[in-house]
Every structure is written in structure tokens, then in C-alpha cells.
Write a protein that holds these residues in place. Structure first.
Motif, PDB file in Angstrom:
ATOM      1  N   ASN A 119     -19.522 -25.311  -9.745  1.00  0.00           N
ATOM      2  CA  ASN A 119     -18.140 -25.648 -10.086  1.00  0.00           C
ATOM      3  C   ASN A 119     -17.419 -26.266  -8.892  1.00  0.00           C
ATOM      4  OD1 ASN A 119     -17.855 -23.394  -8.541  1.00  0.00           O
ATOM      5  ND2 ASN A 119     -16.624 -22.229  -9.994  1.00  0.00           N
TER       6      ASN A 119
ATOM      7  N   ARG B 278     -13.000 -26.591 -14.366  1.00  0.00           N
ATOM      8  CA  ARG B 278     -12.923 -25.167 -14.030  1.00  0.00           C
ATOM      9  C   ARG B 278     -12.072 -24.403 -15.032  1.00  0.00           C
ATOM     10  NH1 ARG B 278     -11.452 -25.835  -7.713  1.00  0.00           N
ATOM     11  NH2 ARG B 278     -13.443 -26.628  -6.957  1.00  0.00           N
ATOM     12  N   ARG B 279     -11.061 -25.068 -15.573  1.00  0.00           N
ATOM     13  CA  ARG B 279     -10.161 -24.364 -16.483  1.00  0.00           C
ATOM     14  C   ARG B 279     -10.761 -24.193 -17.868  1.00  0.00           C
ATOM     15  NH1 ARG B 279      -4.341 -27.150 -14.937  1.00  0.00           N
ATOM     16  NH2 ARG B 279      -4.287 -26.305 -12.831  1.00  0.00           N
TER      17      ARG B 279
ATOM     18  N   SER C 150     -16.255 -20.359 -16.274  1.00  0.00           N
ATOM     19  CA  SER C 150     -15.493 -19.320 -15.587  1.00  0.00           C
ATOM     20  C   SER C 150     -16.436 -18.495 -14.735  1.00  0.00           C
ATOM     21  CB  SER C 150     -14.704 -18.430 -16.544  1.00  0.00           C
ATOM     22  OG  SER C 150     -15.139 -18.588 -17.847  1.00  0.00           O
ATOM     23  N   MET C 151     -15.851 -17.734 -13.841  1.00  0.00           N
ATOM     24  CA  MET C 151     -16.663 -17.104 -12.809  1.00  0.00           C
ATOM     25  C   MET C 151     -16.329 -15.615 -12.681  1.00  0.00           C
ATOM     26  SD  MET C 151     -17.351 -18.948  -9.209  1.00  0.00           S
ATOM     27  CE  MET C 151     -18.746 -18.537  -8.194  1.00  0.00           C
TER      28      MET C 151
ATOM     29  N   PHE D  74     -16.943 -12.357  -9.914  1.00  0.00           N
ATOM     30  CA  PHE D  74     -17.233 -12.236  -8.486  1.00  0.00           C
ATOM     31  C   PHE D  74     -17.723 -10.850  -8.099  1.00  0.00           C
ATOM     32  CE2 PHE D  74     -13.946 -15.230  -9.342  1.00  0.00           C
ATOM     33  CZ  PHE D  74     -14.315 -16.343  -8.613  1.00  0.00           C
TER      34      PHE D  74
ATOM     35  N   PHE E  11      -5.311 -14.348 -16.774  1.00  0.00           N
ATOM     36  CA  PHE E  11      -4.965 -15.207 -15.633  1.00  0.00           C
ATOM     37  C   PHE E  11      -5.423 -16.654 -15.816  1.00  0.00           C
ATOM     38  CE2 PHE E  11      -6.128 -16.995 -11.447  1.00  0.00           C
ATOM     39  CZ  PHE E  11      -4.874 -17.038 -10.879  1.00  0.00           C
TER      40      PHE E  11
ATOM     41  N   ARG F 127     -11.681 -11.425 -17.833  1.00  0.00           N
ATOM     42  CA  ARG F 127     -10.949 -12.610 -17.398  1.00  0.00           C
ATOM     43  C   ARG F 127     -11.783 -13.860 -17.632  1.00  0.00           C
ATOM     44  NH1 ARG F 127      -9.209 -12.744 -11.229  1.00  0.00           N
ATOM     45  NH2 ARG F 127     -11.459 -12.605 -10.994  1.00  0.00           N
ATOM     46  N   ALA F 128     -13.086 -13.740 -17.359  1.00  0.00           N
ATOM     47  CA  ALA F 128     -13.964 -14.890 -17.572  1.00  0.00           C
ATOM     48  C   ALA F 128     -14.156 -15.167 -19.064  1.00  0.00           C
ATOM     49  CB  ALA F 128     -15.302 -14.658 -16.895  1.00  0.00           C
TER      50      ALA F 128
END
Ligand SMILES: Nc1ncnc2c1ncn2[C@@H]1O[C@H](COP(=O)(O)OP(=O)(O)OP(=O)(O)O)[C@@H](O)[C@H]1O
Ligand SMILES: [Mg+2]
Lengths: 287, 413
Positions: free
Chosen positions: B79, B108-109, B113-114, B116, B133, B181-182
Motif C-alpha cells: 500500500n 488505501r481508503r 485496509s491494514m 497492525f 475510523f 476497523r479493517a
């Protein structure tokens, strides 16, 4: 000893030419600040003492108790500061220095606002750019180590006497912590949170407003607290160039060798400082 | 360009060099200098060295290797959190290494998604605000993102926690928020950089199961990084093994275990618990000689056994369905009795397995009898035979000699 390098002369020349060439700017600044200070003063003095007392007591209670305002635990947390604030303000009123206290507070508020408007953006800038940081850092050191009296000279030079030179000298003296702590707060935001922001496609503004500033806020608030206290510590010095308020009473006390006057007005400043400090500190320590 | 639209991400000769003298370092790399030489000569670190691979839609592609092997650097190129020094990254046949900043933010949007290792949650926001988010960054209205955020939290089992703050949750739960979130962004691609490495072993195992369940429902394309081989084998459809920035081998867990491409991979996979990886398909010998139920009598069966040098053979009916086994001693008896068919000596109570059964699953099936395991397909047709010996060899990792000795000892008892 012989002067080999007359730096002072160069500065004087530079300031002279600034004074003459940008006179419209200085008078505009003077008008602006005077207007602000006077109107704020009039406004505060127009409000009856009891109402201001109630208002500040409420603010003190609220910042301590927060959303537990109406519970017993909220009351337990907040009653100390609230009572202190009420007694402190009553003391100032009873000593007959209410008007001067308002003048001093106004001066502090105006100086703080200006210092923050200038300081926070510089803080952000120096957090984002290492070059900016290396340039700004020594300037801040210079501003803080220079004896505060020295700022009075150019301030009088540009703005003669009155509230404006007092405000300007106060701003210069109290601005550094806001830059430093904004910078520090932003730099201390953990890298993994920012990386998460980037991975979800946040642009620079979103990273600043949604991640860096909120996470740096406690540090920035600590900076604001310091700015306020430094501004308050300047009031006596500012009174030497004609700023009104408790500072000028202290100054009179010194000149007339009047111990009573000096003690009362000094006590007033201490009480104000403690109220402002405790209230702003409580804002900073909240979630 | 990738011509197969089944391919989501295609990486071609991807190289990433850290340091100031990138060009020089790249030149040296192309001339064949090693990572250490290049570090000495140019003070540049080669993070990724000419990696090439394709990631298919809907698969979990694992990248694994020891610390410092370049896994994070590689996934961050996908990304473009890291900008590749050389090579191409295609996403849906589009070369993203040349994208403008705006296109990049868009990708990216909406496309990747990532998740961590350190979660990367915002401490001043509630769980729901954290989950939503990515949607907020995208500019979706509050109502819509709350709804999607709630749905994602539900998917990861965090309903009811939406108004709490990250610090109030355990590590495992925080990573669920990271996953939510991802997922909330509903992108096809999930990039997970050691997402479970910071968790306790038990919670880690739970999260792996959960990820597999979610994957069963949602069919995302997942790039999953880990340094834990067991984890790689458990979640990965295919695994890429990295060393010093180089992709050493790509394949399924079983391919890598049974046929390691380099000594490094071999050393790496040595410690793995093979029982859970090796399947019937690898162990069986296919096209075994068979006895036909109605056609072959005892005589024919004996002849076939002699030819193959075995004392047991599988029996099939006319439709090639597997029926059971006949043993040499029974055939000899039947031959004496002049029987026409092998029917009376056919053992039908025998275990059969499918190709995907693992050694671990098959071991319990060989106790209490001597029959080999028959590997059959859905229709019951025979695909191969696994002898008990090969199964035991596989599970104990004894070599043939040790095995012979063991059998000899057992016979003496
Ligand atoms: N920002 C950086 N600057 C310079 N070198 C870096 C940087 N990031 C990583 N490296 C180097 O690149 C190589 C690969 O690092 P990377 O973080 O990709 O490894 P990794 O496989 O993710 O390891 P880990 O399992 O520890 O996360 C290492 O030699 C590392 O020192
Ligand atoms: Mg890593």
C-alpha cells in the motif's frame, strides 16, 4: 574596554528603521490591543462581582467534577477548589482591589490568547519539520533567557506607554512554552498510531487534526498553563510601562515604600495565580 | 501485466533499499553483490530484494521469515507506506507504484485496509469511533459509519463494548477492534502485519480460528505476516518464505514441508509439527494394484500379490468402488478350497480416508488391526493406499532402518 563589535548599535538602527517604515503597522497593533483590553475590562467590570464570583466558582467546580457534577463523588473531588476560589475572590474584593484584579486578568487573558495564536502554529510547524525545529529552538532559548525587562525597551519604543507595550512584552516572555510543549506533544505521538492513520488513507490534515493534536492535547494544555503563569509573573514588570492592574499597585508600593499596599496587592497576584493555575491544570488532567 | 483477473496483487522484481545512496546500492545489487557487502559499501540496507509473486483473490497469502527478513518492508510496499526503490506492484492489473498521491490515498481508503502488530488504536476515541475510523477518513456521514462500525464490531464479537475506550480492553480485544476497523472499510484486501504476534498463545489461537471463520464468510484477499511457522501453516493457503529480503520459496504448507527449495527453508521447517500438515495425498501411493471383486478369483489375487511383493491388496467392484482388502494367507486357504471368488475372505470393516486427512487425524484409525488405509474420493472410488508403516514413519520421523529395528523388536515380543 573598547567595543570591537557594537551589536547593540546595529540592533538599535534596525529597530529605528522598523519603527519609521512600518509605523502604520505599529499603530494598528496598538489600536487593536488597546481596543481588546479596554472592552474586555469594561465588560468584566460591568458584571456585578457576585455573578463573576458564582461563574468562576462554577467553572472551578465543573473542571474538577466533570460529568460527575451531580454525584457525591463529584462533589468530594471538587469542593476543595471551589471553596478556595470563592474565598480567594472574596479576599481580593474585601481588600478593595477587585478592579485591579480584573485589569490584571484581562491583561493575562489577552496576552495568553495572542501567545497561543502565535505559539501553537509554530509548535506544530517545528514538530513537522526538523529544519523549522532547529531554527526555532535557539530563538526560544534566547527569548526565555533574556531578562524580561529588556523587552520593555522596544515595546515602549514602538507603542509608547500603556497596556499595549505591557501586553507585547508579556507575549514575548510567555510564548515559548506553548511552542515547546506543542512540539513535544506532537512528536511524542506514537508512530504506530500515525502509521495506522496513513494506512487508512488519512492525508496530512487528517493526521494532524484527528490523530496528532488530540493525542498531544494534554501536553499542549500543560503548555497553556505555563503560558498563563508566565504571563501573570510579568504583570509587575508590565506595570512599569503603564499597564494597569495589581502589578501597578505593587509597583506603587515599591516606589512609595508602602508595605501594606505592596503586601495586599502581592497577595492578590498570588491568589489569582493559584486560581488560574488550578483551574487550567484540572482541564489538562481530564480525559 | 497480470492477465488472469483472478489475481489481486502481483509483485514484480520488487526491491526496496533503505538509505541515502539508493541508486548506487541498486546498481551493486543488480551486479550480484550481497546484502552485507552493499551495507558495507554504501551504508544502505536492502529491505526487499527482487521479490516476485502473485496473490490470488480470496486466498490467505502468508509471508514468513525471521526478524529482519524484510516482511514488514514488503507488506508496506503493497500500500506504498514504503515506496519501492525498483520493481512493480500491480493491484487489479493496475500499477500502483506510479500512482499520484491522490490515487494512492484513494486506494488505501477503498481497496486495502491494514491490521497492525501494535494495534494502532486511537486512545481518545471509543471502540466504535475506532472501528469507524477508516470510514471517517473516507468522509462517510456519521450515521452510516456508525452502522458499518457496529456491524464490524459484531463480526469480531465485540458487541456491547462500543462505548468503551481502548485502554479498558485486553490485548486480544484491542486487536479485535483493529480487525473490526479493517473490516468496516469493506475492502477486498486485508494486510495483516504480525497482527497476532503480540497476543498470548491461547488468545492467539482463538484469533486465528476467528480469522479463518471470518474468511470463510467474507472471502477476503489476505496478506498475513508472521514469524511463527505453526501460525503460517494454520492460516495460510500459500506461504512465502523470506530470508534477507529474498523470497526463498512460495507454496502450500505441504509443498514447503515435503519439498523445501533451499537449505534455509529446510532448516526452517524442521521444527514444525508435521502431523498436522502432511496429508493422505502425500503419503499414499497411487495406482495401487487391485483385485477385481467379481472377476479375480483367489489364484489371480495370489499372482498379483506375488508380482507386487505384498501380502494384502485392495478390492474394487465393477464401478471401481473400494470394497475392502484380501490377505495372502486367506487367498492361499481359498485356493486350496478351490473357491471361485474372494468374497468369503473379503475384509470390509476397514478404515478409509479422504485425501485431505492429516497424519494426526489418520493415526487413531490404524489401531487394533493390520489393514492399510484406503484413500477414496467422494464417490468411494479408490485413489491410493497408505501402509501403516509409512504412517508411523511419518508421525515418528524414524528413518527406515530405525523402523526395521523397531519392527524386529516388536516381532520378538
Ligand atoms: N526505516 C528503516 N530504515 C533503515 N533500515 C530499515 C528500516 N526499516 C527496516 N529496516 C531494515 O530492513 C530490514 C528488514 O526489516 P523489516 O522490518 O522489514 O523486517 P521484518 O521481517 O518485518 O522483521 P520483524 O519480524 O522484526 O518485524 C532490516 O534489516 C531492518 O533493519
Ligand atoms: Mg515486521
Amino acid at each position: 574596554m573598547e567595543k570591537i563589535l557594537p551589536i547593540g548599535e546595529y540592533i538599535e538602527k534596525g529597530i529605528n528603521s522598523l519603527e519609521q517604515n512600518l509605523s502604520f503597522l505599529w499603530s494598528a497593533i496598538d489600536d487593536g490591543i488597546s481596543w481588546l483590553v479596554e472592552n474586555m475590562n469594561d465588560l468584566f467590570l460591568a458584571i456585578p462581582f457576585v455573578i463573576i464570583l458564582a461563574l468562576i466558582a462554577f467553572i472551578a467546580y465543573y473542571v474538577k467534577a466533570g460529568n460527575k457534577m451531580f454525584t457525591l463523588s463529584g462533589l468530594k473531588k471538587a469542593y476543595g477548589l471551589t471553596i478556595f476560589v470563592i474565598l480567594g475572590l472574596l479576599l481580593i474584593y474585601a481588600m478593595g482591589y477587585w478592579e485591579e484584579a480584573i485589569q490584571t486578568t484581562t491583561l493575562v487573558i489577552v496576552s495568553t490568547i495572542i501567545a497561543l495564536i502565535l505559539g501553537i502554529p509554530f509548535g506544530i510547524w517545528s514538530a513537522k519539520s526538523n529544519t523549522a525545529d532547529t531554527v526555532i529552538r535557539p530563538i526560544l532559548d534566547f527569548m526565555q533567557t533574556m531578562p524580561a525587562f529588556v523587552y520593555l525597551i522596544p515595546a515602549i519604543f514602538f507603542f509608547s506607554v500603556g497596556n499595549t507595550p505591557g501586553v507585547i512584552a508579556t507575549v514575548i516572555f510567555s510564548l515559548p512554552p506553548s511552542v515547546r510543549l506543542t512540539n513535544l506533544g506532537i512528536r511524542n505521538v506514537p508512530g504506530d498510531v500515525i502509521e495506522a492513520g496513513r494506512a487508512f488513507g488519512a492525508n496530512e490534515n487528517q493526521i494532524l487534526y484527528k490523530i496528532q493534536l488530540p493525542l498531544a492535547m494534554p501536553t499542549i494544555l500543560a503548555g497553556i498553563n505555563q503560558v498563563i503563569l508566565l504571563a501573570l509573573s510579568m504583570v509587575v514588570i508590565a506595570s512599569m510601562v503603564g499597564a494597569k492592574g495589581l502589578g501597578s499597585i505593587v509597583y506603587q508600593g515599591i516606589q512609595q515604600n508602602d508595605i501594606a499596599k505592596g503586601f495586599e496587592s502581592g497577595l492578590g497576584i498570588v491568589v489569582l495565580a493559584m486560581i488560574l493555575d488550578r483551574i487550567t491544570q484540572s482541564i489538562g488532567s481530564k480525559k | 501485466m497480470a492477465d488472469d483477473n483472478n489475481i489481486r496483487i502481483k509483485v514484480e522484481d520488487l526491491t526496496l533499499i533503505f538509505g541515502k545512496r539508493k541508486k548506487e546500492a541498486l546498481e551493486l545489487l543488480n551486479q550480484g553483490y550481497s546484502k552485507t557487502d552493499i551495507l558495507k559499501k554504501t551504508k544502505c540496507t536492502v529491505g526487499v530484494n527482487k521479490a516476485s509473486f502473485e496473490i490470488k483473490k480470496g486466498e490467505i497469502f502468508v509471508i514468513m521469515g525471521l526478524s529482519g527478513s524484510g516482511k514488514s518492508t514488503l507488506i508496506r510496499c503493497l500500500n506504498r507506506l514504503n515506496d519501492p526503490t525498483d520493481g512493480r506492484v500491480y493491484f487489479k492489473e493496475h500499477d500502483i507504484t506510479r500512482d499520484s498521491n491522490k490515487q494512492l490515498l484513494d486506494t488505501r481508503r477503498t481497496e486495502m485496509s491494514m491490521v497492525f502488530q501494535k494495534f494502532g488504536l486511537l486512545p481518545h476515541r471509543t471502540i466504535l469511533e475506532n472501528a469507524a475510523f477508516g470510514l471517517e477518513i473516507r468522509g462517510e456521514p456519521k450515521e452510516q459509519r456508525d452502522e458499518k462500525g457496529m456491524k464490524a464490531l459484531k463480526t469480531v464479537g465485540l458487541e456491547g463494548y462500543e462505548d468503551q475506550y481502548p485502554a479498558e480492553l485486553s490485548g486480544g480485544m484491542q486487536q479485535r477492534v483493529g480487525l473490526a476497523r479493517a473490516l468496516a472499510n469493506d475492502t477486498d484486501v486485508l494486510l495483516m502485519d504480525e497482527a497476532f504476534s503480540a497476543l498470548d498463545p491461547l488468545i492467539k489461537s482463538d484469533m486465528q480460528d476467528e480469522l479463518l471463520q471470518i474468511q470463510n464468510k467474507l472471502h477476503k484477499t489476505i496478506v498475513f505476516i508472521t514469524h511463527d511457522l505453526d501460525e503460517a501453516m494454520k492460516v495460510g493457503d500459500r506461504i512465502a518464505i523470506m530470508k534477507d529480503g529474498v523470497v526463498e520459496q512460495i507454496g502450500t504448507a505441504e509443498e514447503i514441508l515435503t519439498d523445501p527449495a533451499t537449505e534455509y527453508v529446510e532448516a526452517f521447517v524442521e521444527k514444525v509439527d508435521r502431523k498436522t500438515i502432511i496429508t493422505a495425498e502425500t503419503l499414499m501411493f497411487d495406482n495401487p494394484i487391485i483385485v477385481r471383486f467379481k472377476k479375480d478369483g483367489p489364484k489371480a489375487a495370489i499372482r498379483k500379490m506375488r508380482e507386487a511383493g505384498v501380502n494384502v491388496l485392495p478390492v474394487e467392484d465393477n464401478d471401481e468402488k473400494f470394497l475392502g482388502y484380501v490377505w495372502l494367507e486367506d487367498m492361499l486357504k481359498l485356493e486350496k478350497e478351490k473357491a471361485k471368488t474372494v468374497e468369503s475372505a473379503l475384509n470390509t470393516e476397514v478404515p478409509s480416508v479422504y485425501k485431505h486427512y492429516t497424519v494426526e487425524e489418520m493415526l487413531p484409525l490404524i489401531t487394533g488391526h493390520h489393514h492399510p488405509l484406503a484413500v477414496v474420493d467422494d464417490e468411494g472410488k479408490l485413489e491410493g493406499i497408505i501402509t501403516q508403516t509409512s504412517l508411523i514413519i511419518e508421525s515418528t520421523r524414524f528413518d527406515d532402518k530405525e523402523m526395521d529395528k523397531l519392527i524386529g523388536e516388536a516381532n520378538e515380543l
